[in-house]
Design a protein around this motif. Sequence first.
Motif, PDB file in Angstrom:
ATOM      1  N   THR A 310      35.279  36.644  43.605  1.00  0.00           N
ATOM      2  CA  THR A 310      35.759  37.409  42.640  1.00  0.00           C
ATOM      3  C   THR A 310      36.653  38.400  43.199  1.00  0.00           C
ATOM      4  O   THR A 310      37.030  38.757  44.224  1.00  0.00           O
ATOM      5  CB  THR A 310      34.478  38.191  42.400  1.00  0.00           C
ATOM      6  OG1 THR A 310      33.795  38.976  43.118  1.00  0.00           O
ATOM      7  CG2 THR A 310      33.568  37.242  41.663  1.00  0.00           C
ATOM      8  N   ILE A 311      37.400  39.188  42.093  1.00  0.00           N
ATOM      9  CA  ILE A 311      38.347  40.137  42.309  1.00  0.00           C
ATOM     10  C   ILE A 311      37.664  41.395  42.738  1.00  0.00           C
ATOM     11  O   ILE A 311      36.623  42.002  42.219  1.00  0.00           O
ATOM     12  CB  ILE A 311      39.340  40.323  41.051  1.00  0.00           C
ATOM     13  CG1 ILE A 311      39.896  39.054  40.590  1.00  0.00           C
ATOM     14  CG2 ILE A 311      40.385  41.380  40.999  1.00  0.00           C
ATOM     15  CD1 ILE A 311      40.703  39.073  39.253  1.00  0.00           C
ATOM     16  N   VAL A 312      38.450  41.800  43.726  1.00  0.00           N
ATOM     17  CA  VAL A 312      37.819  43.284  44.335  1.00  0.00           C
ATOM     18  C   VAL A 312      38.356  44.285  43.154  1.00  0.00           C
ATOM     19  O   VAL A 312      39.492  44.466  42.853  1.00  0.00           O
ATOM     20  CB  VAL A 312      38.516  43.706  45.484  1.00  0.00           C
ATOM     21  CG1 VAL A 312      38.082  44.851  46.170  1.00  0.00           C
ATOM     22  CG2 VAL A 312      38.035  42.549  46.526  1.00  0.00           C
ATOM     23  N   GLU A 313      37.513  45.250  42.780  1.00  0.00           N
ATOM     24  CA  GLU A 313      37.644  46.134  41.591  1.00  0.00           C
ATOM     25  C   GLU A 313      37.987  47.528  42.332  1.00  0.00           C
ATOM     26  O   GLU A 313      37.359  47.753  43.675  1.00  0.00           O
ATOM     27  CB  GLU A 313      36.708  46.468  40.844  1.00  0.00           C
ATOM     28  CG  GLU A 313      36.372  45.352  40.022  1.00  0.00           C
ATOM     29  CD  GLU A 313      35.100  45.407  38.998  1.00  0.00           C
ATOM     30  OE1 GLU A 313      34.521  46.449  38.864  1.00  0.00           O
ATOM     31  OE2 GLU A 313      34.798  44.464  38.017  1.00  0.00           O
TER      32      GLU A 313
END
Length: 313
Positions: A310-313
């Motif tokens: 997943t994309i790192v926020e």
Amino acid sequence: MPGDEHDGGVDGLDLHDGDARRDGTGEPEPLTAEHPRVGRDDGSQPGLPGRIVSQHSRDKANDRTKTGAFPVVRKRKPKALSSNARSLKARFGTGLLIAVLCALLAYAYVIQINNKDMTYETLTETELTRLISETSTQVERLEQRKSELTNQLKSLEDAADKEEQAQRIAQENEETSGILSGRLPAQGKGVVIRISRPQKAPIDAATMFNLIEELRNGGAEVIQIDNVRVVTSTYVSETSSGLVCDGQALATPYVIKAIGDPSNLANAVNIAGGVGSRLTVKYGANVTVETSDDVKITATQPVMKYKYATIVE
């Protein structure tokens, strides 16, 4: 007296005369809406209740008669302006307002200078002081408004530039991501490699994968083997019928296209003791490397769905 009674009536009243009512003079009273004349039910003409019922029925029938319906005209919703159109419109309006205020200030100044009728000599010191104070206040307000509008215009220009720059960067990232992930076709300078059918032994998967790695080390940005787009998840395997790349069978002669610096890619294949020499000596295949200024890679890969990343926020 009882003996003076007549059959079927009382003295002074005519029970059979229902056509008219008489007043004190003996003349019949005129008929009105409050005292309608009730005709005899002799079947010759319907009475007032019958006419009322008939009229009421006709009114109901008329009420049920359908008339034309007016069409409903729906208002169309105004189209929403795009962000560029809104910024241009706001920029134009702000600039126009600044120009109008400057024109009004200049006009007032010119009128004040050219006004021959005003004789300042006749004004008192208090009036002159008040006039100068009012003029200075007006000038300060106009200058302040001009500064506010100038700042607004600058903010709008900066916002428009930032928005355009963000859109440009997003488009560039989308194109770059699409090329790297194999979703978009690509073209550019590069090489076209052709490997003929081997005469000594079948080419194994390790040698073909080694060729891909040598091209990547040489600076290849996009690679295609036959009709398969090479991406990070690409694999090469062996079967009884030949090589398989990402589930698709490869057929000889193998055609490999790579986009990058043509000289570096050609040297990566033709270097002494490299993969090109191994294909010729060990497998008996003929390897040709052709440089080109317009190599087109049209094969694409579907978008990969990640299950864990997943994309790192």
